[in-house]
Motif scaffolding. Structure first.
Motif, PDB file in Angstrom:
ATOM      1  N   MET B 116       0.820  -1.211   0.000  1.00  0.00           N
ATOM      2  CA  MET B 116       0.000   0.000   0.000  1.00  0.00           C
ATOM      3  C   MET B 116       0.858   1.267   0.000  1.00  0.00           C
ATOM      4  SD  MET B 116      -3.211   1.069   0.482  1.00  0.00           S
ATOM      5  CE  MET B 116      -3.846   2.711   0.773  1.00  0.00           C
ATOM      6  N   GLU B 117       1.895   1.284   0.834  1.00  0.00           N
ATOM      7  CA  GLU B 117       2.634   2.527   1.041  1.00  0.00           C
ATOM      8  C   GLU B 117       4.013   2.527   0.385  1.00  0.00           C
ATOM      9  OE1 GLU B 117       0.950   4.709   2.238  1.00  0.00           O
ATOM     10  OE2 GLU B 117      -0.504   3.868   3.642  1.00  0.00           O
ATOM     11  N   GLY B 118       4.453   1.395  -0.147  1.00  0.00           N
ATOM     12  CA  GLY B 118       5.821   1.331  -0.658  1.00  0.00           C
ATOM     13  C   GLY B 118       6.788   1.104   0.488  1.00  0.00           C
ATOM     14  N   SER B 119       8.080   1.342   0.216  1.00  0.00           N
ATOM     15  CA  SER B 119       9.053   1.100   1.284  1.00  0.00           C
ATOM     16  C   SER B 119       9.465   2.418   1.919  1.00  0.00           C
ATOM     17  CB  SER B 119      10.271   0.376   0.726  1.00  0.00           C
ATOM     18  OG  SER B 119      10.787   1.087  -0.362  1.00  0.00           O
ATOM     19  N   MET B 120       9.677   2.357   3.235  1.00  0.00           N
ATOM     20  CA  MET B 120      10.033   3.557   3.996  1.00  0.00           C
ATOM     21  C   MET B 120      11.245   3.228   4.844  1.00  0.00           C
ATOM     22  SD  MET B 120       6.200   4.405   5.251  1.00  0.00           S
ATOM     23  CE  MET B 120       5.594   2.750   5.147  1.00  0.00           C
ATOM     24  N   VAL B 121      12.073   4.243   5.113  1.00  0.00           N
ATOM     25  CA  VAL B 121      13.280   3.988   5.890  1.00  0.00           C
ATOM     26  C   VAL B 121      13.489   5.102   6.912  1.00  0.00           C
ATOM     27  CG1 VAL B 121      14.722   5.100   4.142  1.00  0.00           C
ATOM     28  CG2 VAL B 121      15.767   3.529   5.764  1.00  0.00           C
ATOM     29  N   LEU B 122      13.936   4.710   8.095  1.00  0.00           N
ATOM     30  CA  LEU B 122      14.374   5.681   9.098  1.00  0.00           C
ATOM     31  C   LEU B 122      15.848   5.406   9.369  1.00  0.00           C
ATOM     32  CD1 LEU B 122      13.610   7.946  11.103  1.00  0.00           C
ATOM     33  CD2 LEU B 122      13.188   6.186  12.800  1.00  0.00           C
ATOM     34  N   PRO B 123      16.758   6.226   8.809  1.00  0.00           N
ATOM     35  CA  PRO B 123      18.178   5.942   8.969  1.00  0.00           C
ATOM     36  C   PRO B 123      18.634   6.160  10.417  1.00  0.00           C
ATOM     37  CG  PRO B 123      17.801   7.747   7.412  1.00  0.00           C
ATOM     38  CD  PRO B 123      16.505   7.441   8.052  1.00  0.00           C
TER      39      PRO B 123
END
Lengths: 66, 354
Positions: B116-123
């Motif tokens: 639904m949202e694609g990929s997300m990252v918190l470095p």
């Protein structure tokens, strides 16, 4: 439309009075920082135009006095 | 029709600024990870990680996968995930007792993927503390590589941690500086014409363009200070670009001092014109070269691109360039009003002398 605007201003007042300014500026993904930037630019340009108008009024007066 | 030929750039300025404000404010941000609720974990720990999101609708699917990522080879997949609400997720990890590197701490990023949202990252989301005498063995860290990430294109601005919605300031703060430089460039061109021909119309042009350029610079400094307060922490952090733009503004403020301290005439025309040209030439290294050689909080220093990557992607360019053009034309319009006021004033002064 007008009703929703009223709702929005009531919301704004509620939010502003219930939390410190810093928290308010950081709420909703810090969108208020952008709003303040636009307000600064608007006020800056309006102030500039106000000064320019004063200058023009002076010239008009000079023309009338002749 | 005649009016349109003369005024086309004013209509263009209004249309471009309307477009920039409406789209700049209303296009949503891409979904992203705001923060995690744990910053420190230990090897062998059963970790329950609460993750806060922005602009997501997590309740609509249940296919979220969550990873802790040390580097491309060493990752750990969450064993279970639980959606709390649209913007909150709890992920459970059992962190292995072995460490892939003999370091005291491992810095890990959090990666979340859903169709639904694609990929997300918190470095650099958290650190894992490696205890004394932990066994070095990476077999447990390589079993769940990050794969089959979902790509989902949407018409939205990039999500940047810390920046958040203030990334929209790119359409209001940055064009002030671009506009200022273009106005100063035009002013220098008129300065050259003034030196060559000594006609006082060019003097009026130089003054009015410098005036509006300085106004834009002051507005750029003020909006930048507010932006800095809520992203870098203070209104003025002594960032090299902040300091150098203040220096540039001081140089141009000195122009107004210089001009007002001389009696109108040939000499003043030449001195102020040459000063304007030099001030413009000095502002190029001050704003575009020195800040790039020093460490700076602004994008574009220390070798990273100032003009691209995640800070200005193609969806943003579609608003950014029209915004720059719109604000510049607006500035030229205002400077034209100042110019005409000066010229009218000169006309009646000449009449009075006659």
């Amino acid at each position: 439309m007008i009703f929703s605007l009223h709702l929005f201003s009531i919301y704004l007042v509620l939010v502003l009075t219930s939390m410190p300014l810093d928290d308010f500026m950081r709420s909703t993904g810090k969108i208020w920082v952008v709003v303040i930037s636009l307000v600064i630019i608007f006020i800056g340009i309006v102030f500039f135009l106000y000064k320019l108008e004063n200058r023009i009024s002076k010239i008009e007066k000079e023309i009338k006095d002749e | 029709m005649n009016g349109f030929k003369k005024n086309w750039y004013k209509y263009l300025a209004v249309v471009l600024l309307l477009y920039a404000i409406v789209f700049g404010m209303l296009v949503p941000l891409r979904p992203g990870i705001m923060k995690v609720d744990t910053f420190r974990a230990e090897l062998g720990q059963d970790l329950t990680l609460g993750i806060d999101f922005y602009n997501t609708r997590l309740t609509e699917t249940t296919d979220q996968r969550v990873w802790l990522r040390i580097d491309n080879q060493h990752t750990l997949l969450a064993e279970n995930t639980e959606v709390v609400h649209d913007r909150k997720l709890i992920a459970g990890f059992s962190i292995p007792e072995t460490t892939p590197f003999s370091k005291k701490t491992l810095s890990v990023s959090v990666i979340v993927d859903s169709k639904m949202e694609g990929s997300m990252v918190l470095p650099d989301a958290m650190v894992i503390v490696v205890g004394e005498g932990a066994e070095i063995n990476d077999s447990q860290w390589t079993q769940s590589p990050i794969e089959q990430l979902s790509m989902r294109w949407r018409y939205a601005f990039p999500w940047r941690n810390i920046l958040e919605e203030t990334i929209r300031n790119t359409y209001f703060h940055v064009p002030m500086w671009f506009g200022m430089m273009i106005l100063f460039l035009l002013s220098s061109v008129n300065g050259i014409r003034l030196v060559r021909s000594d006609r006082s119309v060019f003097e009026s042009r130089v003054f009015s363009l410098n005036l509006v350029g300085t106004l834009f610079g002051i507005l750029g400094i003020l909006t930048g200070a507010v932006w800095a307060k809520y992203t870098w922490g203070t209104f003025w952090s002594g960032d090299i670009k902040q300091d150098m733009s203040a220096v540039t503004l001081l140089i141009f403020l000195a122009y107004f001092l210089l001009r007002s301290s001389m009696t109108p005439g040939k000499k003043r025309n030449r001195v102020t014109a040459v000063y304007t040209i030099f001030a413009f030439l000095a502002s190029i290294p001050l704003l575009y070269i020195i800040p790039r050689m020093e460490p700076s909080l602004h994008p574009g220093s220390g070798g990273n691109p100032g003009f691209g990557g995640e800070d200005l992607d193609n969806t943003m360019r579609m608003v950014f360039y029209p915004a720059v053009l719109g604000w510049t034309l607006m500035g030229y319009w205002i400077s034209n009003l100042v110019f005409r006021t000066l010229e009218v004033h000169k006309l009646i002064e000449d009449k009075n002398y006659d």
